[in-house]
Write an enzyme that holds these catalytic residues in place. Sequence first.
Site, PDB file in Angstrom:
ATOM      1  N   PHE A  92      12.331  14.015  10.044  1.00 26.63           N
ATOM      2  CA  PHE A  92      11.277  13.027  10.320  1.00 26.63           C
ATOM      3  C   PHE A  92      11.624  12.169  11.521  1.00 26.63           C
ATOM      4  O   PHE A  92      10.767  11.816  12.319  1.00 26.63           O
ATOM      5  CB  PHE A  92      11.062  12.102   9.120  1.00 26.63           C
ATOM      6  N   THR A 119      -3.326  11.086   4.076  1.00 21.12           N
ATOM      7  CA  THR A 119      -3.191  11.618   5.434  1.00 21.12           C
ATOM      8  C   THR A 119      -4.143  12.798   5.662  1.00 21.12           C
ATOM      9  O   THR A 119      -4.657  13.399   4.715  1.00 21.12           O
ATOM     10  CB  THR A 119      -1.746  12.085   5.735  1.00 21.12           C
ATOM     11  N   TYR A 146       3.700   1.873  17.138  1.00 21.95           N
ATOM     12  CA  TYR A 146       5.016   2.517  17.252  1.00 21.95           C
ATOM     13  C   TYR A 146       6.090   1.535  17.722  1.00 21.95           C
ATOM     14  O   TYR A 146       6.256   1.322  18.938  1.00 21.95           O
ATOM     15  CB  TYR A 146       4.904   3.709  18.222  1.00 21.95           C
ATOM     16  N   GLU A 168       1.072   5.571   0.807  1.00 19.66           N
ATOM     17  CA  GLU A 168       0.459   6.697   1.531  1.00 19.66           C
ATOM     18  C   GLU A 168       0.802   8.029   0.858  1.00 19.66           C
ATOM     19  O   GLU A 168       1.946   8.267   0.493  1.00 19.66           O
ATOM     20  CB  GLU A 168       0.974   6.689   2.970  1.00 19.66           C
ATOM     21  N   SER A 174       0.835  -1.199   0.000  1.00 20.39           N
ATOM     22  CA  SER A 174       0.000   0.000   0.000  1.00 20.39           C
ATOM     23  C   SER A 174       0.873   1.253   0.000  1.00 20.39           C
ATOM     24  O   SER A 174       2.042   1.196   0.396  1.00 20.39           O
ATOM     25  CB  SER A 174      -0.922  -0.022   1.228  1.00 20.39           C
ATOM     26  N   HIS A 201       5.653   5.248  21.186  1.00 18.45           N
ATOM     27  CA  HIS A 201       5.193   6.607  20.885  1.00 18.45           C
ATOM     28  C   HIS A 201       5.964   7.577  21.775  1.00 18.45           C
ATOM     29  O   HIS A 201       6.204   7.290  22.954  1.00 18.45           O
ATOM     30  CB  HIS A 201       3.688   6.720  21.136  1.00 18.45           C
ATOM     31  N   HIS A 244       3.687  -1.010   3.920  1.00 22.13           N
ATOM     32  CA  HIS A 244       2.991   0.252   3.658  1.00 22.13           C
ATOM     33  C   HIS A 244       4.090   1.271   3.349  1.00 22.13           C
ATOM     34  O   HIS A 244       4.952   1.524   4.193  1.00 22.13           O
ATOM     35  CB  HIS A 244       2.188   0.661   4.899  1.00 22.13           C
ATOM     36  N   ARG A 283      -5.139   9.858  16.865  1.00 21.87           N
ATOM     37  CA  ARG A 283      -5.366  11.024  17.716  1.00 21.87           C
ATOM     38  C   ARG A 283      -4.926  12.300  17.009  1.00 21.87           C
ATOM     39  O   ARG A 283      -5.588  13.323  17.059  1.00 21.87           O
ATOM     40  CB  ARG A 283      -4.586  10.878  19.031  1.00 21.87           C
ATOM     41  N   LYS A 326      -6.693  -0.130  21.840  1.00 22.73           N
ATOM     42  CA  LYS A 326      -7.163   0.241  20.486  1.00 22.73           C
ATOM     43  C   LYS A 326      -7.714  -0.991  19.759  1.00 22.73           C
ATOM     44  O   LYS A 326      -8.720  -0.914  19.063  1.00 22.73           O
ATOM     45  CB  LYS A 326      -6.013   0.859  19.668  1.00 22.73           C
ATOM     46  N   ASP A 375      -1.575  15.145  16.228  1.00 21.80           N
ATOM     47  CA  ASP A 375      -0.616  15.883  17.056  1.00 21.80           C
ATOM     48  C   ASP A 375      -1.132  17.284  17.316  1.00 21.80           C
ATOM     49  O   ASP A 375      -1.843  17.848  16.493  1.00 21.80           O
ATOM     50  CB  ASP A 375       0.738  15.967  16.336  1.00 21.80           C
ATOM     51  N   ALA A 432      -1.429  15.795   8.496  1.00 23.22           N
ATOM     52  CA  ALA A 432      -0.113  15.380   9.009  1.00 23.22           C
ATOM     53  C   ALA A 432       0.977  16.338   8.543  1.00 23.22           C
ATOM     54  O   ALA A 432       0.935  16.819   7.407  1.00 23.22           O
ATOM     55  CB  ALA A 432       0.225  13.968   8.553  1.00 23.22           C
TER      56      ALA A 432
END
Length: 305
Positions: free
Chosen positions: A218, A48, A147, A17, A15, A151, A268, A107, A167, A109, A51
Amino acid sequence: MKITDVFKKNKKTFSFEFFPPKDLHNAIRFGINAGQLMKLQPSFVSVTYGAGGSSRDNSFDVVDLFHNNLDFNCMAHYTCVNATHEKIAYDMRTLQDMGIENVMLLRGDPPDIKKKCPPNPDGIDYASDLIRFVRERYNFCIGAGAYPEKHKEAPSMEEDLINLRIKADAGADFFITQMFFNNKYYWEFVNKAEQKGIKCRIIPGIIPINSFKQIKKFSEISGASIPKSFQEKLEPNKDKPKEVYKIGLDLAIRQCSDLLDNGAPGIHFYTLNRSRAAVDLYENLSKGHEELNEKYKESFTPHVP
Ligand code: FAD
């Protein structure tokens, strides 16, 4: 098609993004890139939502374009930071009316990523609550974030994994990871998630390095560490874009091959709206590795020039 139904057909998914283009120049480049990637017939694409400072407003337009005009199986990212329950319900209905079947619920940022998200009295504070809210009211297939290096706000990996399990229990059908460069982190994470009773797929999110400066940025934002061996190869070439591209591609091919060989459920690709690296990476994976191609021929659709 729901991504969970794609899973039933394909052992591995591939996939891509994208993020919504900011202006006309980027929109043209984006169109070319999307066209290039169409040839690869990905399992799904995702768009996205806000983001890295990108526009939230254009996100659903791009989702609509991908899903209804270009015939991609598209997943819409959505974040609940600063959103009220009313706004979330409105947005979910909008996606449903567009025919979207897959959402990636996060959620998000705060505008200043150095600060913590303030509590949202009219809305939802964590992705798990957003997932529960959407699962109870709509019929989407739901993806969520994971993560491998923890995270950045989580006090420990253990607590982050407990929240991951929440989750999954709230209704996430699968996870996509934050970018990482050392596969060791991914496998340790997958094992720990399994020990926590998480049974759904955890798809590795991979970024082909295009620019040393960008990847450093990043890495700071996401908390993904850059291995010393990568730095040693990239740093001396940081002002030679072609070299960085070649090195980045080679590293990404090795990383993805290793993941797939060891049983990862697909890849991904974080494309950063640049098709060349994603196309080159995918082609190399499917064509250059005869063995790999043979093993995963049901899930790979090799690029037809
Ligand atoms: P959460 O799962 O809510 O976790 C956030 C933090 O809170 C974690 O530290 C967690 O351990 C903790 N936590 C969770 N639940 C609780 C609880 N009940 N009590 C206490 N602590 C808790 N951002 C965008 O803005 N737009 C995008 O399109 C986007 N796409 C992404 C795609 C992927 C695959 C990933 C991995 C990330 C993406 N992000 C995007 C970034 C994401 O929004 C940020 O990483 C954000 O900081 C966390 O989102 P989350 O959904 O993982 O949050």
